[in-house]
Design a protein around this motif. Structure first.
Motif, PDB file in Angstrom:
ATOM      1  N   ALA A 129      91.334 110.393  15.969  1.00 32.24           N
ATOM      2  CA  ALA A 129      92.236 109.553  15.256  1.00 32.24           C
ATOM      3  C   ALA A 129      92.076 109.588  13.596  1.00 32.24           C
ATOM      4  CB  ALA A 129      92.636 107.988  15.871  1.00 32.24           C
ATOM      5  N   LEU A 130      90.902 109.373  13.494  1.00 38.02           N
ATOM      6  CA  LEU A 130      90.390 109.260  11.884  1.00 38.02           C
ATOM      7  C   LEU A 130      90.432 110.764  11.191  1.00 38.02           C
ATOM      8  CD1 LEU A 130      86.986 107.270  12.277  1.00 38.02           C
ATOM      9  CD2 LEU A 130      89.042 106.706  11.285  1.00 38.02           C
ATOM     10  N   ILE A 131      90.379 111.709  12.012  1.00 36.95           N
ATOM     11  CA  ILE A 131      90.410 113.147  11.574  1.00 36.95           C
ATOM     12  C   ILE A 131      92.201 113.354  11.283  1.00 36.95           C
ATOM     13  CG2 ILE A 131      90.474 115.541  11.837  1.00 36.95           C
ATOM     14  CD1 ILE A 131      87.939 115.105  13.479  1.00 36.95           C
ATOM     15  N   THR A 132      92.899 112.735  12.165  1.00 34.55           N
ATOM     16  CA  THR A 132      94.361 112.851  12.047  1.00 34.55           C
ATOM     17  C   THR A 132      94.959 112.518  10.875  1.00 34.55           C
ATOM     18  OG1 THR A 132      94.494 112.920  14.602  1.00 34.55           O
ATOM     19  CG2 THR A 132      96.601 112.356  13.233  1.00 34.55           C
ATOM     20  N   LEU A 133      94.187 111.128  10.322  1.00 34.91           N
ATOM     21  CA  LEU A 133      94.724 110.566   9.074  1.00 34.91           C
ATOM     22  C   LEU A 133      94.106 110.936   7.898  1.00 34.91           C
ATOM     23  CD1 LEU A 133      94.777 107.001  10.765  1.00 34.91           C
ATOM     24  CD2 LEU A 133      96.768 108.314  10.435  1.00 34.91           C
ATOM     25  N   LEU A 134      92.702 111.386   8.063  1.00 31.19           N
ATOM     26  CA  LEU A 134      92.272 112.084   6.888  1.00 31.19           C
ATOM     27  C   LEU A 134      92.864 113.377   6.414  1.00 31.19           C
ATOM     28  CD1 LEU A 134      88.346 111.361   7.923  1.00 31.19           C
ATOM     29  CD2 LEU A 134      89.668 110.267   5.990  1.00 31.19           C
ATOM     30  N   PHE A 135      93.476 114.083   7.323  1.00 34.44           N
ATOM     31  CA  PHE A 135      94.089 115.586   7.183  1.00 34.44           C
ATOM     32  C   PHE A 135      95.340 115.493   7.571  1.00 34.44           C
ATOM     33  CE2 PHE A 135      89.453 115.986   7.563  1.00 34.44           C
ATOM     34  CZ  PHE A 135      89.016 116.600   6.583  1.00 34.44           C
ATOM     35  N   PRO A 136      96.380 114.821   6.598  1.00 38.25           N
ATOM     36  CA  PRO A 136      97.793 114.761   7.021  1.00 38.25           C
ATOM     37  C   PRO A 136      98.451 115.910   6.891  1.00 38.25           C
ATOM     38  CG  PRO A 136      97.304 113.632   4.862  1.00 38.25           C
ATOM     39  CD  PRO A 136      95.958 114.080   5.296  1.00 38.25           C
ATOM     40  N   GLY A 137      98.082 116.865   5.895  1.00 36.77           N
ATOM     41  CA  GLY A 137      98.985 118.060   5.749  1.00 36.77           C
ATOM     42  C   GLY A 137      98.805 118.812   7.014  1.00 36.77           C
ATOM     43  N   THR A 138      99.822 119.809   7.316  1.00 39.87           N
ATOM     44  CA  THR A 138      99.776 120.637   8.658  1.00 39.87           C
ATOM     45  C   THR A 138      98.654 121.562   8.393  1.00 39.87           C
ATOM     46  OG1 THR A 138     102.307 120.573   8.508  1.00 39.87           O
ATOM     47  CG2 THR A 138     101.075 122.271   9.813  1.00 39.87           C
ATOM     48  N   GLU A 139      98.672 122.383   7.183  1.00 33.82           N
ATOM     49  CA  GLU A 139      97.634 123.468   7.399  1.00 33.82           C
ATOM     50  C   GLU A 139      96.283 122.806   7.297  1.00 33.82           C
ATOM     51  OE1 GLU A 139      98.016 126.619   4.404  1.00 33.82           O
ATOM     52  OE2 GLU A 139     100.286 126.658   4.958  1.00 33.82           O
ATOM     53  N   GLU A 140      96.071 121.711   6.551  1.00 28.30           N
ATOM     54  CA  GLU A 140      94.654 121.080   6.346  1.00 28.30           C
ATOM     55  C   GLU A 140      94.324 120.419   7.675  1.00 28.30           C
ATOM     56  OE1 GLU A 140      94.281 118.610   3.295  1.00 28.30           O
ATOM     57  OE2 GLU A 140      95.646 116.975   4.237  1.00 28.30           O
ATOM     58  N   ARG A 141      95.398 119.970   8.346  1.00 24.08           N
ATOM     59  CA  ARG A 141      95.087 119.289   9.842  1.00 24.08           C
ATOM     60  C   ARG A 141      94.286 120.454  10.782  1.00 24.08           C
ATOM     61  NH1 ARG A 141      98.623 114.877  12.707  1.00 24.08           N
ATOM     62  NH2 ARG A 141      98.340 113.757  10.782  1.00 24.08           N
ATOM     63  N   ALA A 142      95.365 121.659  10.650  1.00 24.68           N
ATOM     64  CA  ALA A 142      94.940 122.511  11.652  1.00 24.68           C
ATOM     65  C   ALA A 142      93.620 123.040  11.483  1.00 24.68           C
ATOM     66  CB  ALA A 142      96.136 123.708  11.396  1.00 24.68           C
ATOM     67  N   ARG A 143      93.047 123.355  10.228  1.00 27.02           N
ATOM     68  CA  ARG A 143      91.695 123.632   9.847  1.00 27.02           C
ATOM     69  C   ARG A 143      90.894 122.664  10.274  1.00 27.02           C
ATOM     70  NH1 ARG A 143      88.833 122.082   5.557  1.00 27.02           N
ATOM     71  NH2 ARG A 143      86.594 123.558   5.217  1.00 27.02           N
ATOM     72  N   ALA A 144      90.910 121.188  10.216  1.00 29.15           N
ATOM     73  CA  ALA A 144      90.115 120.152  10.517  1.00 29.15           C
ATOM     74  C   ALA A 144      90.124 120.269  11.897  1.00 29.15           C
ATOM     75  CB  ALA A 144      90.550 118.758  10.067  1.00 29.15           C
ATOM     76  N   PHE A 145      91.112 120.439  12.818  1.00 29.62           N
ATOM     77  CA  PHE A 145      91.022 120.631  14.070  1.00 29.62           C
ATOM     78  C   PHE A 145      90.448 121.755  14.719  1.00 29.62           C
ATOM     79  CE2 PHE A 145      95.027 117.532  14.597  1.00 29.62           C
ATOM     80  CZ  PHE A 145      94.232 116.248  14.550  1.00 29.62           C
ATOM     81  N   GLY A 146      90.602 122.800  13.951  1.00 35.50           N
ATOM     82  CA  GLY A 146      89.922 124.078  14.248  1.00 35.50           C
ATOM     83  C   GLY A 146      88.329 123.825  14.471  1.00 35.50           C
ATOM     84  N   ILE A 147      87.775 123.316  13.275  1.00 31.83           N
ATOM     85  CA  ILE A 147      86.446 122.988  13.209  1.00 31.83           C
ATOM     86  C   ILE A 147      86.139 121.862  14.236  1.00 31.83           C
ATOM     87  CG2 ILE A 147      84.755 121.659  11.797  1.00 31.83           C
ATOM     88  CD1 ILE A 147      86.094 122.721   9.503  1.00 31.83           C
ATOM     89  N   TRP A 148      86.960 120.976  14.649  1.00 37.23           N
ATOM     90  CA  TRP A 148      86.705 119.952  15.478  1.00 37.23           C
ATOM     91  C   TRP A 148      86.522 120.546  16.989  1.00 37.23           C
ATOM     92  CZ3 TRP A 148      85.857 114.803  16.246  1.00 37.23           C
ATOM     93  CH2 TRP A 148      86.182 114.146  17.696  1.00 37.23           C
ATOM     94  N   GLY A 149      87.557 121.533  17.204  1.00 34.60           N
ATOM     95  CA  GLY A 149      87.614 122.055  18.727  1.00 34.60           C
ATOM     96  C   GLY A 149      86.526 123.058  18.769  1.00 34.60           C
ATOM     97  N   GLY A 150      86.348 123.633  17.764  1.00 35.03           N
ATOM     98  CA  GLY A 150      85.108 124.629  17.956  1.00 35.03           C
ATOM     99  C   GLY A 150      83.692 123.885  18.250  1.00 35.03           C
ATOM    100  N   ILE A 151      83.437 123.025  17.576  1.00 35.51           N
ATOM    101  CA  ILE A 151      82.005 122.324  17.423  1.00 35.51           C
ATOM    102  C   ILE A 151      82.178 121.486  19.009  1.00 35.51           C
ATOM    103  CG2 ILE A 151      80.861 120.298  16.594  1.00 35.51           C
ATOM    104  CD1 ILE A 151      80.632 122.805  14.976  1.00 35.51           C
ATOM    105  N   ALA A 152      83.261 121.091  19.396  1.00 41.76           N
ATOM    106  CA  ALA A 152      83.309 120.499  20.791  1.00 41.76           C
ATOM    107  C   ALA A 152      83.046 121.699  21.812  1.00 41.76           C
ATOM    108  CB  ALA A 152      84.968 120.036  21.006  1.00 41.76           C
ATOM    109  N   GLY A 323      87.448 132.518  17.404  1.00 40.17           N
ATOM    110  CA  GLY A 323      88.795 131.933  17.835  1.00 40.17           C
ATOM    111  C   GLY A 323      89.023 130.898  16.765  1.00 40.17           C
ATOM    112  N   MET A 324      88.271 129.805  16.640  1.00 35.36           N
ATOM    113  CA  MET A 324      88.490 128.728  15.974  1.00 35.36           C
ATOM    114  C   MET A 324      88.764 129.346  14.311  1.00 35.36           C
ATOM    115  SD  MET A 324      85.450 126.029  14.629  1.00 35.36           S
ATOM    116  CE  MET A 324      84.451 127.235  13.967  1.00 35.36           C
ATOM    117  N   TRP A 325      88.083 130.354  13.937  1.00 34.66           N
ATOM    118  CA  TRP A 325      88.428 130.724  12.330  1.00 34.66           C
ATOM    119  C   TRP A 325      89.876 131.526  12.291  1.00 34.66           C
ATOM    120  CZ3 TRP A 325      89.421 135.649  10.323  1.00 34.66           C
ATOM    121  CH2 TRP A 325      89.296 135.865   9.144  1.00 34.66           C
ATOM    122  N   LEU A 326      90.156 132.050  13.387  1.00 39.24           N
ATOM    123  CA  LEU A 326      91.576 132.433  13.593  1.00 39.24           C
ATOM    124  C   LEU A 326      92.679 131.569  13.594  1.00 39.24           C
ATOM    125  CD1 LEU A 326      91.035 135.645  15.854  1.00 39.24           C
ATOM    126  CD2 LEU A 326      91.553 135.726  13.399  1.00 39.24           C
TER     127      LEU A 326
END
Length: 490
Positions: A129-152, A323-326
């Motif tokens: 939830a903190l990441i969702t609010l820290l990165f509100p824009g579509t592209e920046e949120r997708a990038r942040a979730f990409g890093i998050w998902g890859g690390i997980a 895949g995360m990078w893509l």
């Protein structure tokens, strides 16, 4: 950054990036503990004197608390403060890790694992939830979730490698004690990087909904764990799942009549998120089962030692990273729906490649191609699914959205392991009377992975047909509130 960026803007960006690093390291730790005990179980049994049923609960206690309490703590994060709940969860997880590392009796280790799961259930949805609010824009949120998902995903992959190395070179106790520096760093750094956030509308916790919803999830997860151990016809599995259905019906009835529900039914009925969570359920079922079945197949049929099998999984992490990078680039250029359809079909193709691995195949020619294709699709899927499942969430319900997504992942994984492992075992048992054990086991493995691929194809079809454009009625945002995502590409 642009030429016109101010020092204040630069500081904000750096803080956001630093906060993302801290949150990702914590998520890596939480996912790592999902399976870090797997290789160390025999050593724990010998040191502490576990019997077989008790040893299983070293794994199950974590899953039960994590999967069962996500919804409750996700909503509490929205109401009480996401940073506060996150830090409380990390502190609880760290303290429980110390208890596990110092355990002298079986019950101490099982209790510590349960508290670890509870801490993870607090920290994980609050962090997302903190990441969702820290990165509100579509592209920046997708990038942040990409890093998050890859690390997980790397946490899930590396758990087996780290467990094998620490158990073999030092002691099983260090698989828990290594959590302490990560927890301490998060507790020290995050308050300086992330401001507190909570729902702008004061509300009380829906106690009846919390009791019924938590009871339904705990009963469901417990029933699925029992089904995986003793079969689907065992009363110990059927009774908790029947209770889960009854509690879920009562939960929906209560939520429909409550002024301030734990989970508003309108939140669940928002089609874009509902389809994304449905896709997540199918995806998690296929991938959790694949990871379990492949690890068993590598050791029992192909003859790999535990540490070798863990190391054989390392290319899977490479595929996840690629895949995360893509993923964020694909979401930005193609939109969420095409990205998910392509990634689901890619992972399905990888599972079909893995299903054809025979006892005589080598690693490079047999296992590696299917593993790389599957992991590439997985790396693209995870961030895109997260973006879709959290579309439209705001300061009011970001924690709830994260908790629903995490709960779906846990339940999907438990269902996939219980159903597909049982399918593989049944097929192998039927063939064992007239074929040698490696052939029988390979046939069961192949059937289960083919079924997992079919789940992903079904998910791709549902997403292509139902995941339309995300719209949400506009409303006045509170001061400083991030706008909800409006997914414009389909």
């Amino acid at each position: 950054m642009t030429a016109g960026s101010t020092p204040a803007a630069t500081t904000v960006v750096r803080r956001r990036e630093s906060a993302l690093v801290v949150l990702c390291f914590v998520q890596f730790m939480l996912i790592l503990d999902d399976n870090v005990v797997s290789v160390a179980l025999p050593s724990m049994r010998d040191d502490l004197g576990f019997d077989a049923p008790g040893l299983a609960w070293v794994v199950n206690a974590y899953f039960l608390a994590f999967g069962g309490l996500l919804l409750l703590f996700g909503r509490m994060a929205d109401l009480l403060g996401r940073r506060r709940v996150f830090l409380t969860g990390v502190a609880l997880f760290g303290a429980a890790s110390l208890v596990c590392g110092l355990a002298q009796e079986p019950w101490q280790l099982v209790a510590g694992r349960f508290v670890q799961g509870a801490g993870a259930a607090m920290a994980s949805p609050a962090a997302l939830a903190l990441i969702t609010l820290l990165f509100p824009g579509t592209e920046e949120r997708a990038r942040a979730f990409g890093i998050w998902g890859g690390i997980a995903a790397l946490g899930g992959t590396m758990g087996l490698v780290i467990s094998g190395a620490l158990t073999g070179l030092a002691s099983w106790r260090w698989i828990f004690l290594i959590n302490l520096p990560v927890a301490a760093a998060a507790l020290a750094l995050l308050p300086r990087l992330v401001p507190e956030s909570r729902s702008p509308h004061a509300a009380r916790l829906d106690v009846p909904g919390a009791v019924l919803g938590t009871g339904a999830l705990v009963s469901l997860v417990y029933g699925l764990l029992q089904a995986g151990e003793s079969g689907w016809r065992d009363t110990a599995a059927v009774a908790p799942m029947a209770l889960a259905v009854l509690l879920a019906v009562a939960f929906l009835a209560v939520e429909a009549r409550t002024r301030e529900p734990l989970v508003p039914l309108s939140f669940l009925s928002f089609r874009f998120r509902a389809v994304a969570n449905g896709g997540t359920l199918l995806f998690s079922a296929a991938m959790y089962a694949m990871a379990f079945l492949l690890m068993v197949h590598l050791q029992t049929v192909l003859g790999y030692r535990p540490l070798t099998a863990g190391l054989a999984y390392l290319p899977y992490g490479v595929g996840i990273l690629a895949g995360m990078w893509l993923s964020s680039r694909a979401v930005a250029r193609l939109g969420t729906r095409p990205t998910l359809v392509i990634s689901f079909l890619l992972s399905a193709a990888g599972l079909l490649l893995l299903s054809g691995v025979t006892p005589s195949d080598g690693y490079v020619s047999g296992v590696l191609p299917g593993m790389l294709v599957t992991s590439l699709g997985c790396g693209v899927s995870l961030p895109a699914l997260t973006v879709a499942a959290l579309t439209g969430t705001t300061k009011e319900d970001a924690g709830l959205g994260s908790a629903v997504l995490s709960s779906v992942q846990q339940v999907g994984g438990a269902v996939g392991v219980a159903v597909l492992v049982a399918l593989a075992s049944h097929r192998s048992d039927d063939l064992a009377v007239r074929h040698d054990p490696p052939h029988a086991a390979t046939e069961g493995f192949s059937l289960a992975l083919t079924a997992a691929a079919a789940l992903l194809v079904l998910g791709a079809v549902l997403i292509a047909a139902l995941l339309g454009q995300a719209h949400r009625p506009a409303r006045t945002l509170g001061s400083g509130e991030a706008p909800a995502i409006q997914e414009s590409r389909t």
